[in-house]
Write an enzyme that holds these catalytic residues in place. Structure first.
Site, PDB file in Angstrom:
ATOM      1  N   ASP A   1       0.856  -1.191   0.000  1.00  0.00           N
ATOM      2  CA  ASP A   1       0.000   0.000   0.000  1.00  0.00           C
ATOM      3  C   ASP A   1       0.890   1.238   0.000  1.00  0.00           C
ATOM      4  O   ASP A   1       2.072   1.167   0.343  1.00  0.00           O
ATOM      5  CB  ASP A   1      -0.921   0.026   1.227  1.00  0.00           C
ATOM      6  CG  ASP A   1      -2.155   0.894   0.975  1.00  0.00           C
ATOM      7  OD1 ASP A   1      -3.205   0.357   0.575  1.00  0.00           O
ATOM      8  OD2 ASP A   1      -2.060   2.128   1.165  1.00  0.00           O
TER       9      ASP A   1
ATOM     10  N   TYR B   1     -10.861   8.657 -14.664  1.00  0.00           N
ATOM     11  CA  TYR B   1     -11.098   7.309 -14.117  1.00  0.00           C
ATOM     12  C   TYR B   1     -11.628   6.389 -15.221  1.00  0.00           C
ATOM     13  O   TYR B   1     -11.147   5.269 -15.403  1.00  0.00           O
ATOM     14  CB  TYR B   1     -12.084   7.407 -12.958  1.00  0.00           C
ATOM     15  CG  TYR B   1     -12.249   6.149 -12.139  1.00  0.00           C
ATOM     16  CD1 TYR B   1     -11.479   5.936 -10.999  1.00  0.00           C
ATOM     17  CD2 TYR B   1     -13.182   5.179 -12.490  1.00  0.00           C
ATOM     18  CE1 TYR B   1     -11.630   4.780 -10.232  1.00  0.00           C
ATOM     19  CE2 TYR B   1     -13.341   4.029 -11.746  1.00  0.00           C
ATOM     20  CZ  TYR B   1     -12.575   3.829 -10.613  1.00  0.00           C
ATOM     21  OH  TYR B   1     -12.727   2.678  -9.861  1.00  0.00           O
TER      22      TYR B   1
HETATM   23  P1  NAP Z   1      -9.586   1.947  -1.264  1.00  0.00           P
HETATM   24  O1  NAP Z   1     -10.386   1.366  -0.151  1.00  0.00           O
HETATM   25  O2  NAP Z   1      -9.323   3.397  -1.306  1.00  0.00           O
HETATM   26  O3  NAP Z   1      -8.214   1.105  -1.350  1.00  0.00           O
HETATM   27  C1  NAP Z   1      -7.210   1.413  -2.284  1.00  0.00           C
HETATM   28  C2  NAP Z   1      -5.887   1.448  -1.567  1.00  0.00           C
HETATM   29  O4  NAP Z   1      -4.851   1.786  -2.527  1.00  0.00           O
HETATM   30  C3  NAP Z   1      -5.857   2.543  -0.501  1.00  0.00           C
HETATM   31  O5  NAP Z   1      -5.224   2.081   0.670  1.00  0.00           O
HETATM   32  C4  NAP Z   1      -5.058   3.633  -1.181  1.00  0.00           C
HETATM   33  O6  NAP Z   1      -4.417   4.538  -0.303  1.00  0.00           O
HETATM   34  C5  NAP Z   1      -4.044   2.818  -1.944  1.00  0.00           C
HETATM   35  N1  NAP Z   1      -3.358   3.605  -2.947  1.00  0.00           N
HETATM   36  C6  NAP Z   1      -3.741   4.793  -3.484  1.00  0.00           C
HETATM   37  N2  NAP Z   1      -2.812   5.251  -4.325  1.00  0.00           N
HETATM   38  C7  NAP Z   1      -1.816   4.349  -4.317  1.00  0.00           C
HETATM   39  C8  NAP Z   1      -0.560   4.283  -4.961  1.00  0.00           C
HETATM   40  N3  NAP Z   1      -0.161   5.256  -5.797  1.00  0.00           N
HETATM   41  N4  NAP Z   1       0.229   3.213  -4.737  1.00  0.00           N
HETATM   42  C9  NAP Z   1      -0.154   2.242  -3.880  1.00  0.00           C
HETATM   43  N5  NAP Z   1      -1.331   2.252  -3.234  1.00  0.00           N
HETATM   44  C10 NAP Z   1      -2.150   3.300  -3.436  1.00  0.00           C
HETATM   45  O7  NAP Z   1     -10.280   1.601  -2.668  1.00  0.00           O
HETATM   46  P2  NAP Z   1     -11.082   0.318  -3.180  1.00  0.00           P
HETATM   47  O8  NAP Z   1     -12.482   0.716  -3.330  1.00  0.00           O
HETATM   48  O9  NAP Z   1     -10.737  -0.886  -2.402  1.00  0.00           O
HETATM   49  O10 NAP Z   1     -10.483   0.228  -4.663  1.00  0.00           O
HETATM   50  C11 NAP Z   1      -9.552  -0.761  -5.056  1.00  0.00           C
HETATM   51  C12 NAP Z   1      -9.592  -0.874  -6.578  1.00  0.00           C
HETATM   52  O11 NAP Z   1     -10.897  -1.218  -6.998  1.00  0.00           O
HETATM   53  C13 NAP Z   1      -9.238   0.448  -7.295  1.00  0.00           C
HETATM   54  O12 NAP Z   1      -8.477   0.161  -8.455  1.00  0.00           O
HETATM   55  C14 NAP Z   1     -10.610   0.983  -7.671  1.00  0.00           C
HETATM   56  O13 NAP Z   1     -10.543   1.836  -8.792  1.00  0.00           O
HETATM   57  C15 NAP Z   1     -11.337  -0.300  -7.972  1.00  0.00           C
HETATM   58  N6  NAP Z   1     -12.783  -0.204  -7.923  1.00  0.00           N
HETATM   59  C16 NAP Z   1     -13.412   0.259  -6.792  1.00  0.00           C
HETATM   60  C17 NAP Z   1     -14.793   0.364  -6.798  1.00  0.00           C
HETATM   61  C18 NAP Z   1     -15.561   0.883  -5.616  1.00  0.00           C
HETATM   62  O14 NAP Z   1     -16.736   1.242  -5.793  1.00  0.00           O
HETATM   63  N7  NAP Z   1     -14.982   0.929  -4.422  1.00  0.00           N
HETATM   64  C19 NAP Z   1     -15.520  -0.018  -7.940  1.00  0.00           C
HETATM   65  C20 NAP Z   1     -14.839  -0.499  -9.043  1.00  0.00           C
HETATM   66  C21 NAP Z   1     -13.471  -0.583  -9.030  1.00  0.00           C
HETATM   67  P3  NAP Z   1      -5.165   5.947   0.020  1.00  0.00           P
HETATM   68  O15 NAP Z   1      -6.327   5.595   0.878  1.00  0.00           O
HETATM   69  O16 NAP Z   1      -4.100   6.737   0.702  1.00  0.00           O
HETATM   70  O17 NAP Z   1      -5.584   6.524  -1.311  1.00  0.00           O
END
Ligand code: NAP
Length: 250
Positions: free
Chosen positions: A38, A157
């Site tokens: 992370d 995005y």
């Molecule tokens: P999340 O809870 O915010 O988890 C993502 C993690 O990645 C966070 O800990 C974040 O840190 C970290 N991160 C951010 N920038 C980074 C970097 N440059 N290098 C390494 N780590 C980094 O998000 P999530 O919802 O689980 O999303 C995970 C994936 O699923 C993403 O690719 C997202 O686009 C995709 N996705 C999510 C959804 C949704 O509705 N949640 C839907 C479709 C796809 P910070 O918190 O500091 O940013």
């Protein structure tokens, strides 16, 4: 048939939170050694500690997936710790600013493309040679439903996620006879910290977009990820798989 990954080493990016954390925990439960990456080390350490407390093997790694040299280092550390790289989940992602294309902040564009697209490319660029050296493996790129449909005010995005689907098809074709499968997943809205800034009205509007009448859970995305990483998906590569409660069926 139960999915197991005994003897395999996995790297999951963005695994300190949400979907990535659920994938890391599920992989460890299924027997994999898991490098939990992370941008924030403390978040990676918390997930790794949960894995080791349950008797699994985990390594916490910090790094920024939008920086090529950092991803190269993450892969090298994973290989040094785990004896190879067999499973890779390019999951780290950010939402970015909300604005129509004609007003979209230029720095926001660069940031979202940097993390959500370049980060996935770097994972493939450095993960694939390591996986070839380990005798093969499987990769899942976490795209989104927004890898196949648009969403107003999220041009960076949407563009990044569409590109991740294209990159997945390309890499899947290129390595199909070399023991590496590459697939993408398209989750709809999943209740994670990524959506934490939304007020109740916005959340309810998002929920209403899903025929299932709710958002998904990180565990539902993890279940599809583990299937695609497993040998049960041995003829599945270069493709994009939805976990969306019917969102894109409308
Ligand atoms: P999340 O809870 O915010 O988890 C993502 C993690 O990645 C966070 O800990 C974040 O840190 C970290 N991160 C951010 N920038 C980074 C970097 N440059 N290098 C390494 N780590 C980094 O998000 P999530 O919802 O689980 O999303 C995970 C994936 O699923 C993403 O690719 C997202 O686009 C995709 N996705 C999510 C959804 C949704 O509705 N949640 C839907 C479709 C796809 P910070 O918190 O500091 O940013």
């Amino acid at each position: 048939m139960q999915i197991t990954f005994h003897g395999k080493t996995a790297l999951v990016t963005g695994a300190g939170s949400g979907i990535g954390a659920a994938i890391a925990l599920a992989l460890a439960k299924a027997g994999a050694r898991v490098a939990v990456q992370d941008i924030a080390l403390d978040k990676a350490q918390a997930v790794a500690a949960t894995i080791t407390a349950a008797g699994g093997a985990a390594l916490a790694l910090a790094g920024d997936v939008s920086v090529a040299a950092e991803v190269e280092g993450l892969v090298a550390k994973t290989v040094a710790w785990g004896g190879g790289l067999h499973l890779l989940v390019n999951n780290a992602g950010i939402g970015g600013p909300s604005a129509p294309t004609g007003d979209y902040p230029l720095d926001g564009w660069d940031k979202v493309i940097g993390v959500n697209l370049n980060g996935v490319f770097y994972g493939l660029r450095f993960g694939i040679p390591a996986m070839l050296a380990a005798g093969g493996g499987a990769i899942v790129n976490i795209a989104s439903i927004l890898g196949s449909v648009g969403f107003a005010n999220a041009p960076a995005y949407v563009a990044a996620k569409h590109a991740v689907v294209g990159l997945t098809k390309n890499a899947g074709m290129e390595y199909a006879t070399q023991g590496i499968r590459v697939n993408a997943i398209g989750p709809a809205f999943i209740d994670t910290p990524l959506l934490a800034g939304l007020d109740e009205a916005a959340r309810n509007w998002l929920i209403s977009l899903h025929p299932a009448g709710r958002m998904g859970t990180s565990e539902e995305v993890a279940a599809l990820t583990l299937f695609l990483l497993s040998d049960q998906a041995s003829f599945i590569t270069g493709s994009y798989h939805l976990v969306d409660g019917g969102y894109t069926a409308k």
